[in-house]
Motif scaffolding. Sequence first.
Motif, PDB file in Angstrom:
ATOM      1  N   VAL A  48       0.847  -1.194   0.000  1.00 56.60           N
ATOM      2  CA  VAL A  48       0.000   0.000   0.000  1.00 56.60           C
ATOM      3  C   VAL A  48       0.881   1.242   0.000  1.00 56.60           C
ATOM      4  N   GLY A  49       0.537   2.187  -0.859  1.00 57.50           N
ATOM      5  CA  GLY A  49       1.287   3.437  -0.950  1.00 57.50           C
ATOM      6  C   GLY A  49       0.605   4.585  -0.242  1.00 57.50           C
ATOM      7  N   ASN A  50      -0.686   4.500  -0.043  1.00 56.94           N
ATOM      8  CA  ASN A  50      -1.446   5.528   0.653  1.00 56.94           C
ATOM      9  C   ASN A  50      -2.274   4.819   1.715  1.00 56.94           C
ATOM     10  N   ALA A  51      -1.824   4.924   2.970  1.00 55.27           N
ATOM     11  CA  ALA A  51      -2.460   4.185   4.063  1.00 55.27           C
ATOM     12  C   ALA A  51      -3.902   4.619   4.304  1.00 55.27           C
ATOM     13  N   LEU A  52      -4.191   5.893   4.085  1.00 55.17           N
ATOM     14  CA  LEU A  52      -5.557   6.369   4.307  1.00 55.17           C
ATOM     15  C   LEU A  52      -6.525   5.833   3.258  1.00 55.17           C
ATOM     16  N   ARG A  53      -6.071   5.777   2.021  1.00 55.47           N
ATOM     17  CA  ARG A  53      -6.951   5.332   0.931  1.00 55.47           C
ATOM     18  C   ARG A  53      -6.790   3.851   0.607  1.00 55.47           C
ATOM     19  N   GLN A  54      -5.738   3.206   1.174  1.00 50.78           N
ATOM     20  CA  GLN A  54      -5.477   1.784   0.948  1.00 50.78           C
ATOM     21  C   GLN A  54      -5.342   1.455  -0.536  1.00 50.78           C
ATOM     22  N   ILE A  55      -4.490   2.226  -1.219  1.00 49.04           N
ATOM     23  CA  ILE A  55      -4.273   1.990  -2.648  1.00 49.04           C
ATOM     24  C   ILE A  55      -2.860   1.481  -2.894  1.00 49.04           C
ATOM     25  N   LEU A  56      -2.713   0.747  -3.973  1.00 47.14           N
ATOM     26  CA  LEU A  56      -1.440   0.153  -4.353  1.00 47.14           C
ATOM     27  C   LEU A  56      -0.396   1.241  -4.610  1.00 47.14           C
ATOM     28  N   HIS A  57       0.804   1.020  -4.126  1.00 46.89           N
ATOM     29  CA  HIS A  57       1.911   1.970  -4.291  1.00 46.89           C
ATOM     30  C   HIS A  57       2.253   2.126  -5.775  1.00 46.89           C
ATOM     31  N   GLY A  58       2.525   3.346  -6.190  1.00 44.81           N
ATOM     32  CA  GLY A  58       2.865   3.619  -7.589  1.00 44.81           C
ATOM     33  C   GLY A  58       4.110   2.889  -8.053  1.00 44.81           C
ATOM     34  N   GLY A  59       5.043   2.643  -7.152  1.00 41.50           N
ATOM     35  CA  GLY A  59       6.255   1.897  -7.512  1.00 41.50           C
ATOM     36  C   GLY A  59       5.955   0.450  -7.840  1.00 41.50           C
ATOM     37  N   VAL A  60       4.982  -0.123  -7.147  1.00 38.30           N
ATOM     38  CA  VAL A  60       4.565  -1.494  -7.437  1.00 38.30           C
ATOM     39  C   VAL A  60       3.900  -1.542  -8.809  1.00 38.30           C
ATOM     40  N   ILE A  61       3.079  -0.541  -9.085  1.00 41.91           N
ATOM     41  CA  ILE A  61       2.417  -0.449 -10.392  1.00 41.91           C
ATOM     42  C   ILE A  61       3.459  -0.350 -11.500  1.00 41.91           C
ATOM     43  N   ALA A  62       4.414   0.561 -11.351  1.00 43.64           N
ATOM     44  CA  ALA A  62       5.454   0.743 -12.368  1.00 43.64           C
ATOM     45  C   ALA A  62       6.275  -0.527 -12.545  1.00 43.64           C
ATOM     46  N   THR A  63       6.606  -1.174 -11.441  1.00 43.65           N
ATOM     47  CA  THR A  63       7.388  -2.413 -11.520  1.00 43.65           C
ATOM     48  C   THR A  63       6.641  -3.490 -12.272  1.00 43.65           C
ATOM     49  N   LEU A  64       5.373  -3.681 -11.952  1.00 46.17           N
ATOM     50  CA  LEU A  64       4.597  -4.727 -12.621  1.00 46.17           C
ATOM     51  C   LEU A  64       4.497  -4.456 -14.121  1.00 46.17           C
ATOM     52  N   LEU A  65       4.288  -3.206 -14.499  1.00 52.91           N
ATOM     53  CA  LEU A  65       4.235  -2.861 -15.918  1.00 52.91           C
ATOM     54  C   LEU A  65       5.587  -3.106 -16.588  1.00 52.91           C
ATOM     55  N   ASP A  66       6.666  -2.706 -15.927  1.00 53.79           N
ATOM     56  CA  ASP A  66       8.004  -2.885 -16.484  1.00 53.79           C
ATOM     57  C   ASP A  66       8.345  -4.363 -16.657  1.00 53.79           C
ATOM     58  N   VAL A  67       8.071  -5.160 -15.649  1.00 55.92           N
ATOM     59  CA  VAL A  67       8.362  -6.594 -15.739  1.00 55.92           C
ATOM     60  C   VAL A  67       7.535  -7.233 -16.855  1.00 55.92           C
ATOM     61  N   ALA A  68       6.276  -6.846 -16.957  1.00 51.93           N
ATOM     62  CA  ALA A  68       5.420  -7.397 -18.018  1.00 51.93           C
ATOM     63  C   ALA A  68       5.969  -7.036 -19.401  1.00 51.93           C
ATOM     64  N   GLY A  69       6.386  -5.785 -19.577  1.00 52.74           N
ATOM     65  CA  GLY A  69       6.963  -5.375 -20.859  1.00 52.74           C
ATOM     66  C   GLY A  69       8.209  -6.171 -21.191  1.00 52.74           C
ATOM     67  N   GLY A  70       9.083  -6.320 -20.218  1.00 51.28           N
ATOM     68  CA  GLY A  70      10.304  -7.096 -20.424  1.00 51.28           C
ATOM     69  C   GLY A  70      10.021  -8.553 -20.734  1.00 51.28           C
ATOM     70  N   MET A  71       9.036  -9.121 -20.064  1.00 51.67           N
ATOM     71  CA  MET A  71       8.695 -10.535 -20.307  1.00 51.67           C
ATOM     72  C   MET A  71       8.064 -10.724 -21.681  1.00 51.67           C
ATOM     73  N   ALA A  72       7.328  -9.734 -22.172  1.00 51.59           N
ATOM     74  CA  ALA A  72       6.766  -9.835 -23.523  1.00 51.59           C
ATOM     75  C   ALA A  72       7.886  -9.884 -24.557  1.00 51.59           C
TER      76      ALA A  72
END
Length: 151
Positions: A48-72
């Motif tokens: 979680v990147g924002n404890a009040l809103r309980q949303i996924l951290h932007g770094g996790v989002i960027a990492t998942l997108l980057d890994v997916a691109g590399g794996m493609a």
Amino acid sequence: MYVVSKEEKVAILKRTVEEFLPFNKLLKVKYVSADPVKLSVENRPELVGNALRQILHGGVIATLLDVAGGMAIFNHVLETTEFESQADIPKKFGRSGTIDLRVDYIRPGKGQEFFATVQIIRQGNRVSVTRMELHNEEQTLIALGTGTYVV
């Protein structure tokens, strides 16, 4: 010459995503499919990147997108390359990397599970470009990414 079978390709991609890359292991990134490449991560308190809103951290989002691109890109290389031997596969992968990554955060990362999918925009001999999307389990678009990779 050594040609990678479809079953072996799937095993290589799964092992690379889930076991080989230490940061992926920390995030618990999961391999979902190869055609098209699809990865996932489950939301949990330490991501979680924002404890009040309980949303996924932007770094996790960027990492998942980057890994997916590399794996493609890696998936494409496995499908189209004749290797001298099975031992040459990690060598080819070891020379690849991200040149540039752009992430557009469309909505807050709300959800229990997130899925990254990829489309290869340009597959070159040295440089490749991908377009990635991240959705939650309700198919809500969370983020878009564009990645440029050295092959």
